[in-house]
Design a protein around this motif. Structure first.
Motif, mmCIF file in Angstrom:
data_model
loop_
_atom_site.group_PDB
_atom_site.id
_atom_site.type_symbol
_atom_site.label_atom_id
_atom_site.label_comp_id
_atom_site.label_asym_id
_atom_site.label_seq_id
_atom_site.Cartn_x
_atom_site.Cartn_y
_atom_site.Cartn_z
ATOM 1 N N HIS A 226 34.597 51.301 43.000
ATOM 2 C CA HIS A 226 33.945 50.082 42.504
ATOM 3 C C HIS A 226 33.711 50.116 40.994
ATOM 4 C CE1 HIS A 226 33.207 49.740 46.796
ATOM 5 N NE2 HIS A 226 32.525 50.862 46.748
ATOM 6 N N TRP A 227 34.248 51.137 40.316
ATOM 7 C CA TRP A 227 33.891 51.369 38.936
ATOM 8 C C TRP A 227 34.319 50.229 38.015
ATOM 9 C CZ3 TRP A 227 30.930 52.523 35.420
ATOM 10 C CH2 TRP A 227 31.303 52.892 34.131
ATOM 11 N N ASP A 228 35.525 49.728 38.177
ATOM 12 C CA ASP A 228 35.994 48.670 37.281
ATOM 13 C C ASP A 228 35.090 47.442 37.334
ATOM 14 O OD1 ASP A 228 38.120 50.157 36.338
ATOM 15 O OD2 ASP A 228 39.496 49.423 37.879
ATOM 16 N N ARG A 229 34.670 47.083 38.548
ATOM 17 C CA ARG A 229 33.803 45.911 38.706
ATOM 18 C C ARG A 229 32.428 46.162 38.098
ATOM 19 N NH1 ARG A 229 34.269 45.641 43.640
ATOM 20 N NH2 ARG A 229 32.268 46.333 44.434
ATOM 21 N N LEU A 230 31.873 47.358 38.317
ATOM 22 C CA LEU A 230 30.563 47.682 37.758
ATOM 23 C C LEU A 230 30.592 47.692 36.239
ATOM 24 C CD1 LEU A 230 29.340 50.538 40.118
ATOM 25 C CD2 LEU A 230 28.254 48.316 39.797
ATOM 26 N N ARG A 231 31.675 48.247 35.693
ATOM 27 C CA ARG A 231 31.771 48.364 34.247
ATOM 28 C C ARG A 231 31.816 46.998 33.577
ATOM 29 N NH1 ARG A 231 36.699 51.837 32.458
ATOM 30 N NH2 ARG A 231 37.688 50.266 33.769
ATOM 31 N N ALA A 232 32.380 46.032 34.263
ATOM 32 C CA ALA A 232 32.490 44.686 33.695
ATOM 33 C C ALA A 232 31.212 43.871 33.844
ATOM 34 C CB ALA A 232 33.648 43.940 34.359
ATOM 35 N N SER A 233 30.235 44.374 34.614
ATOM 36 C CA SER A 233 29.016 43.617 34.877
ATOM 37 C C SER A 233 28.054 43.720 33.697
ATOM 38 C CB SER A 233 28.347 44.151 36.150
ATOM 39 O OG SER A 233 27.028 43.657 36.264
ATOM 40 N N VAL B 114 27.130 45.402 26.044
ATOM 41 C CA VAL B 114 28.106 45.815 25.035
ATOM 42 C C VAL B 114 29.500 45.708 25.626
ATOM 43 C CG1 VAL B 114 26.535 47.357 23.835
ATOM 44 C CG2 VAL B 114 27.856 48.225 25.753
ATOM 45 N N LYS B 115 30.451 45.399 24.771
ATOM 46 C CA LYS B 115 31.822 45.280 25.237
ATOM 47 C C LYS B 115 32.387 46.658 25.535
ATOM 48 C CE LYS B 115 36.334 43.440 23.903
ATOM 49 N NZ LYS B 115 37.118 42.767 22.845
ATOM 50 N N THR B 116 32.923 46.833 26.747
ATOM 51 C CA THR B 116 33.502 48.120 27.119
ATOM 52 C C THR B 116 34.865 48.258 26.467
ATOM 53 O OG1 THR B 116 34.403 47.118 29.115
ATOM 54 C CG2 THR B 116 32.297 48.234 29.324
ATOM 55 N N MET B 117 35.135 49.465 25.970
ATOM 56 C CA MET B 117 36.367 49.680 25.225
ATOM 57 C C MET B 117 37.455 50.335 26.066
ATOM 58 S SD MET B 117 35.540 48.353 22.422
ATOM 59 C CE MET B 117 36.973 48.787 21.465
ATOM 60 N N THR B 118 37.077 51.026 27.156
ATOM 61 C CA THR B 118 38.100 51.702 27.937
ATOM 62 C C THR B 118 38.784 50.730 28.872
ATOM 63 O OG1 THR B 118 36.418 52.286 29.563
ATOM 64 C CG2 THR B 118 36.913 53.921 27.890
ATOM 65 N N ARG B 119 40.049 51.001 29.138
ATOM 66 C CA ARG B 119 40.813 50.134 30.011
ATOM 67 C C ARG B 119 40.499 50.458 31.463
ATOM 68 N NH1 ARG B 119 43.955 52.984 32.856
ATOM 69 N NH2 ARG B 119 44.897 54.897 32.134
ATOM 70 N N PRO B 120 40.851 49.597 32.411
ATOM 71 C CA PRO B 120 40.697 49.940 33.815
ATOM 72 C C PRO B 120 41.513 51.183 34.140
ATOM 73 C CG PRO B 120 41.104 47.590 33.572
ATOM 74 C CD PRO B 120 41.322 48.208 32.225
ATOM 75 N N ALA C 95 39.094 59.421 29.259
ATOM 76 C CA ALA C 95 38.017 58.572 28.733
ATOM 77 C C ALA C 95 37.388 57.749 29.849
ATOM 78 C CB ALA C 95 38.562 57.654 27.641
ATOM 79 N N ASP C 96 38.181 57.311 30.802
ATOM 80 C CA ASP C 96 37.662 56.515 31.899
ATOM 81 C C ASP C 96 36.735 57.342 32.791
ATOM 82 O OD1 ASP C 96 38.097 53.699 32.641
ATOM 83 O OD2 ASP C 96 38.541 54.557 34.606
ATOM 84 N N LEU C 97 37.131 58.583 33.066
ATOM 85 C CA LEU C 97 36.280 59.464 33.863
ATOM 86 C C LEU C 97 34.961 59.757 33.140
ATOM 87 C CD1 LEU C 97 38.788 62.089 35.321
ATOM 88 C CD2 LEU C 97 37.635 60.240 36.539
ATOM 89 N N VAL C 98 35.032 59.998 31.840
ATOM 90 C CA VAL C 98 33.818 60.272 31.071
ATOM 91 C C VAL C 98 32.893 59.056 31.097
ATOM 92 C CG1 VAL C 98 32.920 60.725 28.757
ATOM 93 C CG2 VAL C 98 34.897 61.993 29.592
ATOM 94 N N ALA C 99 33.445 57.855 30.932
ATOM 95 C CA ALA C 99 32.617 56.648 30.962
ATOM 96 C C ALA C 99 31.927 56.487 32.302
ATOM 97 C CB ALA C 99 33.491 55.423 30.666
ATOM 98 N N LEU C 100 32.646 56.734 33.391
ATOM 99 C CA LEU C 100 32.053 56.621 34.723
ATOM 100 C C LEU C 100 30.911 57.611 34.898
ATOM 101 C CD1 LEU C 100 31.875 55.834 37.711
ATOM 102 C CD2 LEU C 100 33.815 57.339 38.146
ATOM 103 N N CYS C 101 31.130 58.868 34.521
ATOM 104 C CA CYS C 101 30.126 59.907 34.764
ATOM 105 C C CYS C 101 28.912 59.751 33.855
ATOM 106 C CB CYS C 101 30.761 61.286 34.600
ATOM 107 S SG CYS C 101 32.050 61.623 35.830
ATOM 108 N N GLN C 102 29.084 59.154 32.689
ATOM 109 C CA GLN C 102 27.932 58.883 31.838
ATOM 110 C C GLN C 102 27.124 57.697 32.355
ATOM 111 O OE1 GLN C 102 29.828 58.553 27.966
ATOM 112 N NE2 GLN C 102 29.263 60.652 27.440
ATOM 113 N N PHE C 103 27.751 56.845 33.130
ATOM 114 C CA PHE C 103 27.061 55.697 33.725
ATOM 115 C C PHE C 103 26.147 56.133 34.865
ATOM 116 C CE2 PHE C 103 26.986 52.443 37.072
ATOM 117 C CZ PHE C 103 26.542 51.332 36.385
ATOM 118 N N LEU C 104 26.545 57.181 35.601
ATOM 119 C CA LEU C 104 25.820 57.607 36.793
ATOM 120 C C LEU C 104 24.723 58.608 36.445
ATOM 121 C CD1 LEU C 104 28.871 58.249 39.153
ATOM 122 C CD2 LEU C 104 27.340 56.260 39.196
#
Length: 403
Positions: free
Chosen positions: A327-334, A184-190, A53-62
């Motif tokens: 840098h994904w965790d930091r970006l996701r929290a922004s 929106v609040k992110t649901m996936t964990r670091p 799920a974390d990989l999918v969230a990252l790749c959908q962001f880019l």
């Protein structure tokens, strides 16, 4: 060595697994992610549910092809950069080769029967893109704010037109998203996405260097004198599209149309024929670039341009993935990043909606029977949930019968 170290034999395992997926993964990027989860989380257990799920969230962001980026990231985690390249090649090559072969044989479809089949492929494009706009609008424009951003993007794409209108719509959409949208609040964990900071910096530097320098290379006397200007122009066009396609999949259509049809590299009819054929292929839709490169020139040169176009449209998304991983965790929290991507995604829906009218609708719907067939294809996709490859068979046959 990039990423986690693993035995050499695992690269072959990665290649074989992704080759099977590249031969059988019909249905577009969302379906691809389902195939990936079944293969790598459920069956092979290379990843946990949360890591996937974390990989999918990252790749959908880019920007870039999300399913191909997920596959690249899985190979990277499994066996470093060689594993990532093995995953990408195996997943991409089947449909890329098939699209280049289709381009080589498309000229043989010159008879009345061939023209009816080609027209049917254009009707497939109407149905598939209408389905994509419908689905994306529901997910990416669920409120008045984002629907308004999409409408602004439609006006910019229509009245400015070309690459300038589309890129301007993305920039304006991102700005309006930062201004108007709510995070929106992110649901996936670091996630545990370890990666070398040195390689991350190199990938980001190369991404921006190519984006800035490729448009300038044809102006160099050495490039012009050796006849390399055409190849460099193709590299620039497809790299720029790959770097700016937020949402992946069908969103690549309007940007590619502006890059290859507007300059006169091919006709709208040729472009839409290839796009319709791409719906029948397994693997990533971005291999449409293989067809576009191949139809630009006959023989060996066409195959060379097909290879160049394919590599360049995928390259920026992979460079960004490598660059952003640490840098994904930091970006996701922004909250700013979340609002920006919401605005960008809404603008993408507007751009695709504008492309549904021109060139797709205008190039395919010329009589009432065409409208009926395209509507039937749309309903088969949305109501009866037919896979796209079955619609690719049905509409050309319908076009042949009605013609």
């Amino acid at each position: 060595m990039i990423g986690t170290r693993h035995p050499h034999f695992r690269r072959g395992e990665i290649f074989r697994t992704f080759l099977l997926l590249g031969l059988t993964s019909f249905g577009g990027p969302i379906a691809h992610l389902g195939y990936f989860r079944e293969a790598f989380v459920v069956r092979l257990k290379w990843l946990s549910e949360s890591d996937f799920a974390d990989l999918v969230a990252l790749c959908q962001f880019l920007p870039g092809p999300a399913s191909s980026q997920v596959g690249f990231a899985i190979g990277l985690r499994r066996a470093g950069l060689p594993g990532a390249l093995a995953a990408w090649c195996a997943f991409t090559l089947p449909s890329a080769i098939a699209m280049a072969l289709f381009a080589s044989g498309a000229s043989a479809l010159g008879s009345d029967v061939g023209q009816s089949l080609i027209h049917g492929l254009k009707l497939v494009a109407v149905a598939v893109v209408a389905n994509a706009v419908w689905g994306m609008a529901g997910k990416l424009c669920p409120d008045r704010t984002r629907a308004g951003i999409a409408l602004v993007a439609v006006f910019m794409a229509v009245f400015i037109g070309g690459t300038a209108g589309q890129l301007g719509a993305i920039v304006v959409g991102a700005g309006l998203g930062v201004w108007w949208c709510r995070p929106v609040k992110t649901m996936t964990r670091p996630g545990r996405l370890e990666f070398s900071g040195r390689w991350s910096r190199f990938a980001l530097a190369l991404f921006f260097l190519l984006l800035l320098l490729l448009p300038l290379l044809p102006l160099l006397p050495l490039v012009a004198s050796t006849g390399g200007g055409e190849v460099v122009a193709v590299m620039d066009a497809f790299y720029r599209v790959g770097a700016l396609v937020f949402g992946g999949g069908h969103v690549v259509l309007p940007l590619l149309q502006a890059e290859v049809v507007d300059p006169g590299w091919m006709s709208e009819s040729t472009f839409l024929t290839g796009y319709g054929a791409a719906q029948a292929m397994p693997g990533p839709l971005f291999t449409f670039a293989s067809y576009l490169g191949a139809v630009m020139a006959p023989g060996v040169k066409g195959w060379l341009l097909a290879a160049v176009a394919t590599i360049m449209i995928f390259l920026p998304g992979m460079l960004l993935l490598v660059g952003v991983l640490p840098h994904w965790d930091r970006l996701r929290a922004s909250s700013t990043a979340q609002r920006l991507i919401q605005g960008t995604n809404a603008a993408v829906v507007g751009i695709l909606g504008a492309a549904l009218y021109a060139p797709i609708w205008q190039g395919a719907i010329v009589e009432p029977a065409d409208f009926a067939l395209a509507l039937a294809g749309f309903l088969l996709l949305t109501v009866w949930r037919w896979p796209a490859w079955l619609v690719v068979i049905a509409l050309p046959v319908g076009s042949l019968v009605s013609g």
